[in-house]
Design a protein around this motif. Structure first.
Motif, PDB file in Angstrom:
ATOM      1  N   SER A 152      -1.808  -3.262   4.734  1.00  0.00           N
ATOM      2  CA  SER A 152      -2.251  -2.758   3.537  1.00  0.00           C
ATOM      3  C   SER A 152      -3.921  -3.227   3.843  1.00  0.00           C
ATOM      4  O   SER A 152      -5.076  -2.411   4.098  1.00  0.00           O
ATOM      5  N   ALA A 176       0.708  -1.521  -0.037  1.00  0.00           N
ATOM      6  CA  ALA A 176      -0.185  -0.092   0.290  1.00  0.00           C
ATOM      7  C   ALA A 176       0.703   1.044  -0.226  1.00  0.00           C
ATOM      8  O   ALA A 176       2.183   0.965   0.457  1.00  0.00           O
ATOM      9  N   ALA A 177       0.622   1.876  -0.375  1.00  0.00           N
ATOM     10  CA  ALA A 177       1.325   3.243  -0.383  1.00  0.00           C
ATOM     11  C   ALA A 177       1.969   3.979   0.829  1.00  0.00           C
ATOM     12  O   ALA A 177       3.240   4.378   0.920  1.00  0.00           O
ATOM     13  N   ALA A 217      -4.546   0.135   3.739  1.00  0.00           N
ATOM     14  CA  ALA A 217      -4.493   1.146   2.255  1.00  0.00           C
ATOM     15  C   ALA A 217      -5.994   1.740   2.700  1.00  0.00           C
ATOM     16  O   ALA A 217      -6.896   2.493   2.047  1.00  0.00           O
ATOM     17  N   ASN A 253       6.392   0.528  -4.497  1.00  0.00           N
ATOM     18  CA  ASN A 253       4.340  -0.380  -4.759  1.00  0.00           C
ATOM     19  C   ASN A 253       3.988  -0.409  -5.904  1.00  0.00           C
ATOM     20  O   ASN A 253       4.101  -0.682  -6.676  1.00  0.00           O
ATOM     21  N   THR A 280      -0.124  -1.490  -4.966  1.00  0.00           N
ATOM     22  CA  THR A 280      -1.619  -1.975  -3.506  1.00  0.00           C
ATOM     23  C   THR A 280      -2.001  -2.971  -3.554  1.00  0.00           C
ATOM     24  O   THR A 280      -2.008  -3.421  -4.770  1.00  0.00           O
ATOM     25  N   ASN A 281      -1.993  -3.428  -2.725  1.00  0.00           N
ATOM     26  CA  ASN A 281      -3.441  -5.020  -2.822  1.00  0.00           C
ATOM     27  C   ASN A 281      -4.091  -4.851  -3.688  1.00  0.00           C
ATOM     28  O   ASN A 281      -4.997  -3.434  -3.805  1.00  0.00           O
ATOM     29  N   GLU A 299      -5.883   5.320   0.969  1.00  0.00           N
ATOM     30  CA  GLU A 299      -6.055   5.306  -0.661  1.00  0.00           C
ATOM     31  C   GLU A 299      -7.445   4.939  -0.451  1.00  0.00           C
ATOM     32  O   GLU A 299      -7.698   5.566  -1.177  1.00  0.00           O
ATOM     33  N   SER A 344      -3.652  -4.251  -9.525  1.00  0.00           N
ATOM     34  CA  SER A 344      -2.593  -5.173  -9.394  1.00  0.00           C
ATOM     35  C   SER A 344      -1.522  -5.526  -9.563  1.00  0.00           C
ATOM     36  O   SER A 344      -0.332  -6.110  -9.860  1.00  0.00           O
TER      37      SER A 344
END
Length: 820
Positions: free
Chosen positions: A661, A441-442, A682, A466, A468-469, A685, A803
Motif C-alpha cells: 500500500s 490497497a485495492a 495505493a 480489501n 485500503t490503509n 487509488e 480505514s
C-alpha cells in the motif's frame, strides 16, 4: 462541532500550580533546581492528568456495557512524540503554552526534549499507531497490544557514509506517558514437553510441561480520541524473570550466574526485530512473538471470563486483528487455552477461534511471509506445534474432500511446508484460522487473491476483502502542518479533522488566485522550517528556493531508491558533460531518509552509495547549487512531521506489484506534494482520486512486469541501448563517487547489470522522462500550486478513520460505545 473536549475549568494558574506540584512531589525539585528532564516530565504529567479521568471513565463504561472490543495485535507501534497529540486531544495547548511562558520557560524548547519511542520500523508500525488513534476517535472499544522494547529500532548513524546501528535508548530517562502495572503481570511459558493421558471417555488430554517461563509486565499508554471523551489503551508488555535473583548463587561468589535468569528473560523485550541471521536470533524473534500474544490473549480472556459459558461469548466480546504474520502464533495459543486449560471440546474451540481472529497481510513478497522451522517451534512451543499439526490435518482433509486426487494442491496449501526444510507457513495458518483476510490497497488485495494466496481465495472467496490503509489527519496535518491546517480551517471550517472527506470542499479554492498564493506561502514557510531543522539537527545546509524532491521510506530494493540514485547521477553527469546548464536548471534538493535492516547488506551498500554520491555532488563547484543531495540520519516520526509538509515532490517509485500500500504516499499528498510514481500499492487509488493531471505516472504495470520477467529480463540490454543510463552506471563504476576505487560499488553495479530483480533499468527511461515533465511543471509555480491544492482536496479518502470504518463494516462489526 468536532473540536477536542477542552477542560474549561483548567485555567493557566491551575495548570501552573499542577506543574509546580509535579516538580515538587514527583521529581523532588523546585523550579530553580530542576533539570531539563525534570521540567519536561512535569509538563507531561500535568497534561496527562487531564486525560486520566476520561480514561478511567472509558474503561468503566466499556466494562459495564460488556462492549465488544477490538484487540489489535501488532509487533510494532511507531507512535511518534506524545506531548502535542495529548495536548490536541485534551484541548490544553494554549493553556500549556501560556503557563510555561508565565514561568519564564519556552514550551517549544521543552517539547523538543521529548524522545520518541522507536517501537516500529516503518509503515507497519506507523499504521498501527494511526489505527489506535482512529479507533479511539470513533469511540470503538479497543486495546492495542505490543511489546515495550527496551531499545526499540536502532538509532541510525553514518560513519564514512555507511550505516552504523546504535542502541536507541529511548527509556534512558524514563517515560512520563506510561503506567506500569507489575501486579497485573502474566506468566508466559516456553520449552519443555507435552504429556498425554486419556480420560474415562477415551479422550486425549494434553498437559504442557514447560521448561522455563517469564513474566509479561504490562505498561499502559493512553490513546485519546479527538473530539470525543473516549480514551482507549495501548498495552505494551515488558519481559522480566519470574525469579530474577538467586541469593545462594550470589553469596557463593558467582555473581554472573546469580542474575542469569533475569538477563535471559529480559532479552525478549530488549530490541525490536533482533538480527535473525543466526539460530539464536531466529529463536529470540519467535520468543518475542509468542511472548506478547500469549500475554495479550490470556488477558483478554480474563476480561471476558473463564467459565465455559463465558468463553462461548468470546465472538460477541472480542475480535483479534493480526497485523501481519508476527502475531499469528496467537491462533494455536487460543486453541491451547480453550482446549487444554479450560476443557472445551476441540471442534467447539476451533469454531470460536476462527470466529475471533482476522488477518491483515501487508506484503506481496514471498520472502516476507514468515515460516518457522518445526524443529524450532517444537523445541520452543511443543504443544503449539501439536495443535498446528492437528489444525493442518483437519484442513488438508477438507481440501482433499473438495478437490479429490489433487495432491499437488494439498501440498501447496498445507500449513506445513516440506521443502527446502520442514516448517510452518504462518500466512497459511493465519488464513485457515481467521474469518477474514484483507489486503491493504485495492491492487494489493487483488494480487493477494490472484497470486499470493490464490488457492485459498479459490477455496474461500468470501473470506477475502480489501481495506485500503489510511493515516491520521490529527498528527500528519493538524499537528505536523499547522500553517496548512489554519488555512484549511479558514476556508472550510474545522470539521475536516474528524471527517477528512470534508477536504473536498477545498476544490473550488484551487481556482482562487489569492488562496493559491496563501498556499504557496505556507509551503515556503514549511521549507524554511525544514531547512532550520536539518541545520540544527544534522548540520545540513539547504537552500529553500529549490524543488524539494523527497524519498523517505524503509530501504529495500523493491522500493527502488536505486532508481532515484540513477536519476541524480544522470543529472550530475549531464551537468559535467555540458548537456545541462546548472544556471538555467530549476534547483533541486533531493532528500533521502531510510534505515536498512542490520543484516540487509545490499540495502546498506545502497545507503553508502547515496551518501557517496551526495558528498561528491555537494562539494563540486561545477554544480553551482543546481543539485544537492541530503540524507539525514535516523529518519523518524518527529523528522517526518517537519519534512513531509515541506516536500514538493513525493517519490513513490516501487516496482509495480511489489508495494502493498504505502502510507507515506498518502501523507505527502495530504500535505500538498505531487507524486511521481508507478501504478503500485495505493498509488493506484491516489492517482484515480487526485486526477491524472496532478500525478506524474511512469513505469511498467504489474501485468507488464510479469510478462517481461516471464520471457526473460536481460538488464544489460537496457544498459547497452541507453546512453544516459550507460553513462550513469559507468560513472558509478569508475570510482567517481568512491575516491577512484572501482571496487567500492562493484557489487551494486554488477547486481544492476546481471540481476536487477526489481527492474530498475527497465523503468529508467520512463522515469527520466517523467522527471523532465516534473521540471517543466514546477516552472509554472501557480499551476503547480493548483495541482497541489487539488491533491489535498481529493485525498480525504486516505484517512485512517475511513480505514477503521471499513474494518468495522467488512470485518469487525464492533459497535461504538460513546463515553458521556
Amino acid at each position: 462541532m468536532n473540536q477536542p473536549p477542552a477542560s474549561p475549568s483548567v485555567s493557566v494558574d491551575d495548570f501552573t500550580t499542577d506543574f509546580i506540584s509535579r516538580l515538587h512531589n514527583s521529581r523532588g525539585v523546585d523550579l530553580e533546581s530542576a533539570s531539563d528532564n525534570d521540567l519536561y516530565s512535569a509538563l507531561a504529567w500535568t497534561v496527562r492528568k487531564h486525560l486520566i479521568d476520561r480514561w478511567l471513565v472509558t474503561k468503566r463504561v466499556q466494562r459495564e456495557n460488556k462492549a465488544k472490543t477490538v484487540a489489535y495485535l501488532s509487533a510494532e507501534y511507531l507512535l511518534g512524540a506524545q506531548l502535542h497529540n495529548m495536548l490536541l486531544a485534551s484541548g490544553l495547548g494554549t493553556v500549556a503554552r501560556e503557563s510555561m511562558a508565565s514561568l519564564g520557560l519556552s514550551f517549544d524548547w521543552l517539547a523538543e526534549l521529548e524522545v520518541e519511542p522507536g517501537l516500529g520500523n516503518g509503515g507497519l508500525g506507523r499504521l498501527a499507531a494511526c489505527f489506535v488513534d482512529s479507533l479511539a476517535t470513533l469511540d470503538i472499544p479497543a486495546t492495542g497490544y505490543g511489546i515495550r522494547y527496551q531499545h526499540g529500532i536502532f538509532r541510525q548513524t553514518f560513519v564514512d557514509g555507511r550505516q552504523v546501528e546504535q542502541p536507541d535508548n529511548w527509556l534512558e530517562l524514563g517515560s512520563p506517558w506510561e503506567f506500569p502495572h507489575p501486579e497485573a503481570s502474566i506468566v508466559v511459558h516456553f520449552g519443555g514437553h507435552v504429556e498425554h493421558t486419556t480420560d474415562a471417555e477415551g479422550n486425549d488430554l494434553a498437559a504442557w510441561k514447560p521448561a522455563w517461563n517469564v513474566l509479561a509486565v504490562p505498561y499502559n499508554y493512553l490513546v485519546p480520541g479527538y473530539g470525543t471523551q473516549n480514551v482507549n489503551s495501548l498495552r505494551l508488555w515488558s519481559a522480566r524473570a519470574t525469579q530474577s535473583f538467586d541469593l545462594q548463587i550470589f553469596n557463593s561468589g558467582d555473581y554472573e550466574n546469580a542474575v542469569r535468569a533475569q538477563t535471559y528473560a529480559e532479552n525478549i523485550s530488549q530490541v525490536l526485530y533482533p538480527e535473525d541471521s543466526t539460530p539464536q536470533g531466529k529463536e529470540l524473534r519467535l520468543q518475542q512473538q509468542y511472548f506478547f500474544v500469549a500475554a495479550s490473549v490470556q488477558e483478554m480472556i480474563g476480561q471476558v471470563g473463564t467459565s465455559l459459558d463465558e468463553l462461548r461469548t468470546l465472538p460477541q466480546r472480542v475480535v483479534f486483528q493480526l497485523n501481519d504474520t508476527h502475531p499469528v502464533i496467537a491462533i494455536p495459543e487460543m486453541m491451547r487455552l480453550l482446549v487444554d486449560v479450560y476443557g472445551m471440546e476441540w471442534d467447539e474451540a476451533w469454531g470460536i477461534t476462527r470466529s475471533v481472529f482476522n488477518y491483515t497481510c501487508h506484503t506481496l513478497l514471498p520472502e516476507a511471509l514468515e515460516v518457522w522451522s518445526v524443529d524450532l517451534l517444537g523445541r520452543l512451543l511443543p504443544r503449539h506445534l501439536e495443535i498446528i499439526y492437528r489444525i493442518n490435518d483437519d484442513f488438508v482433509a477438507e481440501v482433499r474432500e473438495s478437490h479429490p486426487g489433487n495432491e499437488l494442491l494439498v501440498r501447496r496449501m498445507s500449513i506445513i511446508q516440506e521443502q527446502p526444510f520442514r516448517a510452518v507457513r504462518m500466512a497459511h495458518l493465519a488464513t485457515v484460522g481467521s474469518t477474514k483476510v484483507n489486503g491493504v490497497a485495492a491492487l494489493h488485495s487483488e494480487l493477494l487473491k490472484d497470486k499470493v494466496l490464490v488457492d485459498f481465495s479459490n477455496l474461500w472467496p468470501e473470506k477475502f476483502t480489501n481495506v485500503t490503509n489510511g493515516v491520521t489527519p490529527r498528527r500528519f496535518v493538524k499537528i505536523a502542518n499547522p500553517g496548512l491546517s489554519s488555512l484549511i480551517d479558514e476556508a472550510i471550517g474545522t470539521d475536516w479533522v474528524k471527517d477528512l472527506s470534508q477536504l473536498s470542499r477545498l476544490e473550488p479554492f484551487a481556482d482562487d488566485a489569492a488562496f493559491r498564493e496563501q498556499f504557496r506561502a505556507v509551503k515556503a514557510a514549511n521549507k524554511t522550517r525544514l531547512v532550520e531543522t536539518l541545520r540544527k539537527r544534522d548540520g545540513i545546509e539547504l537552500a529553500d528556493d529549490a524543488i524539494f524532491d523527497v524519498m523517505v521510506k524503509r530501504l529495500h530494493e523493491y522500493k527502488r531508491q536505486m532508481l532515484k540514485v540513477l536519476h541524480v547521477v544522470t543529472l550530475y553527469d549531464k551537468i559535467l558533460r555540458g548537456e545541462l546548464d546548472p544556471e538555467s536548471m530549476t534547483p533541486r534538493v533531493v532528500i533521502f531518509g531510510a534505515k536498512a535492516a542490520p543484516g540487509y547488506l545490499m540495502a546498506k551498500e545502497i545507503i553508502a552509495l547515496i551518501n557517496a554520491v551526495g558528498a561528491t555532488i555537494n562539494a563540486d563547484p561545477r554544480v553551482k547549487g543546481a543539485l544537492y543531495v541530503a540524507f539525514p540520519a535516523n529518519y523518524n516520526v518527529t523528522l517526518a512531521e517537519t519534512l513531509i509538509p515541506a516536500a514538493d515532490l513525493s517519490e513513490q517509485i516501487s516496482l509495480a506489484g511489489k508495494e502493498a500500500s504505502g502510507t507515506g504516499n498518502m501523507k505527502f499528498a495530504l500535505n500538498g506534494a505531487l507524486t511521481i510514481g508507478t501504478l503500485d500499492g495505493a498509488n493506484v487509488e491516489i492517482r484515480e482520486l487526485v486526477g491524472d493531471d496532478n500525478f506524474f505516472l511512469f513505469g511498467l504495470t504489474e501485468p507488464e512486469v510479469a510478462t517481461l520477467q516471464a520471457k526473460g529480463y536481460v538488464p544489460s540490454a537496457y544498459y547497452e541501448a541507453n546512453a544516459s543510463l550507460k553513462n550513469a552506471i559507468d560513472l558509478i563504476a569508475s570510482g567517481a563517487f568512491s575516491g577512484g576505487n572501482r571496487q567500492t560499488f562493484e557489487g551494486i553495479v554488477s547486481d544492476l547489470l546481471w540481476h536487477d530483480r526489481f527492474l530498475v533499468l527497465a523503468d529508467y527511461q520512463a522515469y527520466i522522462e517523467a522527471q523532465n515533465v516534473v521540471e517543466s511543471a514546477y516552472a509554472d509555480q501557480d499551476a503547480w500550486a493548483k495541482s497541489a491544492i487539488l491533491n489535498v482536496a481529493r485525498s480525504g479518502f486516505f484517512s485512517s478513520d475511513r480505514s477503521i470504518r471499513d474494518y468495522l463494516d467488512r470485518i469487525w462489526h464492533t459497535p461504538a460505545v460513546p463515553v458521556q
